[in-house]
Write a protein that holds these residues in place. Sequence first.
Motif, PDB file in Angstrom:
ATOM      1  N   LEU A  29      19.515 -27.385  25.571  1.00  0.00           N
ATOM      2  CA  LEU A  29      18.746 -26.668  26.590  1.00  0.00           C
ATOM      3  C   LEU A  29      17.254 -26.958  26.422  1.00  0.00           C
ATOM      4  O   LEU A  29      16.548 -27.201  27.400  1.00  0.00           O
ATOM      5  N   ARG A  30      16.783 -26.972  25.184  1.00  0.00           N
ATOM      6  CA  ARG A  30      15.373 -27.311  24.938  1.00  0.00           C
ATOM      7  C   ARG A  30      15.098 -28.769  25.302  1.00  0.00           C
ATOM      8  O   ARG A  30      14.038 -29.093  25.838  1.00  0.00           O
ATOM      9  N   ALA A  31      16.059 -29.649  25.031  1.00  0.00           N
ATOM     10  CA  ALA A  31      15.884 -31.065  25.410  1.00  0.00           C
ATOM     11  C   ALA A  31      15.788 -31.196  26.927  1.00  0.00           C
ATOM     12  O   ALA A  31      14.938 -31.924  27.441  1.00  0.00           O
ATOM     13  N   LEU A  32      16.660 -30.483  27.656  1.00  0.00           N
ATOM     14  CA  LEU A  32      16.609 -30.516  29.121  1.00  0.00           C
ATOM     15  C   LEU A  32      15.257 -30.033  29.625  1.00  0.00           C
ATOM     16  O   LEU A  32      14.632 -30.670  30.484  1.00  0.00           O
ATOM     17  N   LEU A  33      14.783 -28.919  29.093  1.00  0.00           N
ATOM     18  CA  LEU A  33      13.485 -28.389  29.511  1.00  0.00           C
ATOM     19  C   LEU A  33      12.371 -29.389  29.201  1.00  0.00           C
ATOM     20  O   LEU A  33      11.467 -29.594  30.012  1.00  0.00           O
ATOM     21  N   ALA A  68      25.752 -27.178  34.086  1.00  0.00           N
ATOM     22  CA  ALA A  68      25.893 -25.993  33.240  1.00  0.00           C
ATOM     23  C   ALA A  68      24.580 -25.697  32.506  1.00  0.00           C
ATOM     24  O   ALA A  68      24.156 -24.534  32.419  1.00  0.00           O
ATOM     25  N   LEU A  69      23.938 -26.745  31.983  1.00  0.00           N
ATOM     26  CA  LEU A  69      22.660 -26.544  31.298  1.00  0.00           C
ATOM     27  C   LEU A  69      21.591 -26.020  32.253  1.00  0.00           C
ATOM     28  O   LEU A  69      20.806 -25.138  31.895  1.00  0.00           O
ATOM     29  N   VAL A  70      21.541 -26.581  33.455  1.00  0.00           N
ATOM     30  CA  VAL A  70      20.558 -26.122  34.440  1.00  0.00           C
ATOM     31  C   VAL A  70      20.809 -24.648  34.763  1.00  0.00           C
ATOM     32  O   VAL A  70      19.867 -23.861  34.874  1.00  0.00           O
ATOM     33  N   GLY A  71      22.062 -24.260  34.897  1.00  0.00           N
ATOM     34  CA  GLY A  71      22.388 -22.859  35.146  1.00  0.00           C
ATOM     35  C   GLY A  71      21.888 -21.957  34.029  1.00  0.00           C
ATOM     36  O   GLY A  71      21.308 -20.889  34.282  1.00  0.00           O
ATOM     37  N   ARG A  72      22.092 -22.379  32.793  1.00  0.00           N
ATOM     38  CA  ARG A  72      21.604 -21.594  31.648  1.00  0.00           C
ATOM     39  C   ARG A  72      20.075 -21.533  31.634  1.00  0.00           C
ATOM     40  O   ARG A  72      19.489 -20.483  31.336  1.00  0.00           O
ATOM     41  N   LEU A  73      19.434 -22.648  31.971  1.00  0.00           N
ATOM     42  CA  LEU A  73      17.973 -22.677  31.993  1.00  0.00           C
ATOM     43  C   LEU A  73      17.430 -21.755  33.084  1.00  0.00           C
ATOM     44  O   LEU A  73      16.460 -21.028  32.867  1.00  0.00           O
ATOM     45  N   ARG A  74      18.073 -21.740  34.226  1.00  0.00           N
ATOM     46  CA  ARG A  74      17.657 -20.839  35.313  1.00  0.00           C
ATOM     47  C   ARG A  74      17.823 -19.376  34.909  1.00  0.00           C
ATOM     48  O   ARG A  74      16.990 -18.534  35.254  1.00  0.00           O
ATOM     49  N   GLY A  88      19.163 -34.868  41.718  1.00  0.00           N
ATOM     50  CA  GLY A  88      18.592 -34.426  40.452  1.00  0.00           C
ATOM     51  C   GLY A  88      18.028 -33.028  40.494  1.00  0.00           C
ATOM     52  O   GLY A  88      18.400 -32.204  41.340  1.00  0.00           O
ATOM     53  N   TYR A  89      17.100 -32.786  39.597  1.00  0.00           N
ATOM     54  CA  TYR A  89      16.485 -31.469  39.448  1.00  0.00           C
ATOM     55  C   TYR A  89      14.987 -31.636  39.243  1.00  0.00           C
ATOM     56  O   TYR A  89      14.515 -32.689  38.827  1.00  0.00           O
ATOM     57  N   ARG A  90      14.262 -30.548  39.532  1.00  0.00           N
ATOM     58  CA  ARG A  90      12.801 -30.579  39.431  1.00  0.00           C
ATOM     59  C   ARG A  90      12.317 -29.271  38.836  1.00  0.00           C
ATOM     60  O   ARG A  90      12.741 -28.196  39.272  1.00  0.00           O
ATOM     61  N   LEU A  91      11.450 -29.344  37.835  1.00  0.00           N
ATOM     62  CA  LEU A  91      10.809 -28.152  37.287  1.00  0.00           C
ATOM     63  C   LEU A  91       9.708 -27.748  38.258  1.00  0.00           C
ATOM     64  O   LEU A  91       8.850 -28.567  38.596  1.00  0.00           O
ATOM     65  N   THR A  92       9.737 -26.520  38.721  1.00  0.00           N
ATOM     66  CA  THR A  92       8.792 -26.071  39.744  1.00  0.00           C
ATOM     67  C   THR A  92       7.523 -25.514  39.106  1.00  0.00           C
ATOM     68  O   THR A  92       7.086 -24.419  39.429  1.00  0.00           O
TER      69      THR A  92
END
Length: 185
Positions: A29-33, A68-74, A88-92
């Motif tokens: 999760l930290r790696a994803l962030l 799943a990781l994005v869900g946990r991060l949200r 993909g995904y974007r950090l807002t």
Amino acid sequence: MDPVRYRILGTTQALRSDGTSVPVGGARLRALLTVLALRPGRTVPVSVLVDEVWDGDPPADATGAVQALVGRLRRALGAGAVASVDGGYRLTAAPDDIDLHRFERLVADGVRALSDGDPAKAAGILDDALALWRGPALADLPDRTAEATRAQARRLDALRARHTAALALGQADQCLPELTALCDA
């Protein structure tokens, strides 16, 4: 939810505007962030997330694992913190909400002040930039070599500029211990 600031110059952290830490547990999760924070406001393709979070050893259902990781991060940061975008995904977050990008902006401002002949202003700005470092850059990425090396080189540039400002201000004696330690390293 309050705006969140992100720290990736050391172990990855998320902080609320009042400075309290947002728990972001788990290495993946930290790696994803971290991967998302390297590219604030830009879409990061799922394939890039898989490559950087799992460092060449992805799970069988990599796309599902990223979801799943994005869900946990949200859940940790707030639903609006990570946007789903085609592919993909974007950090807002704004670049200045992430310590690495804030560091780079401050270093540019400090170097500009130094070249404009204002070493006192440069010293203050560069001190603010260098204070953002809490450990090795991108510490939570499995393979952080290229990006971390670039960040570390920029940190050395900031230190060099800071010592140039100190010398211009007649503070050579304050530079000597740190310069000696840098030479030893």
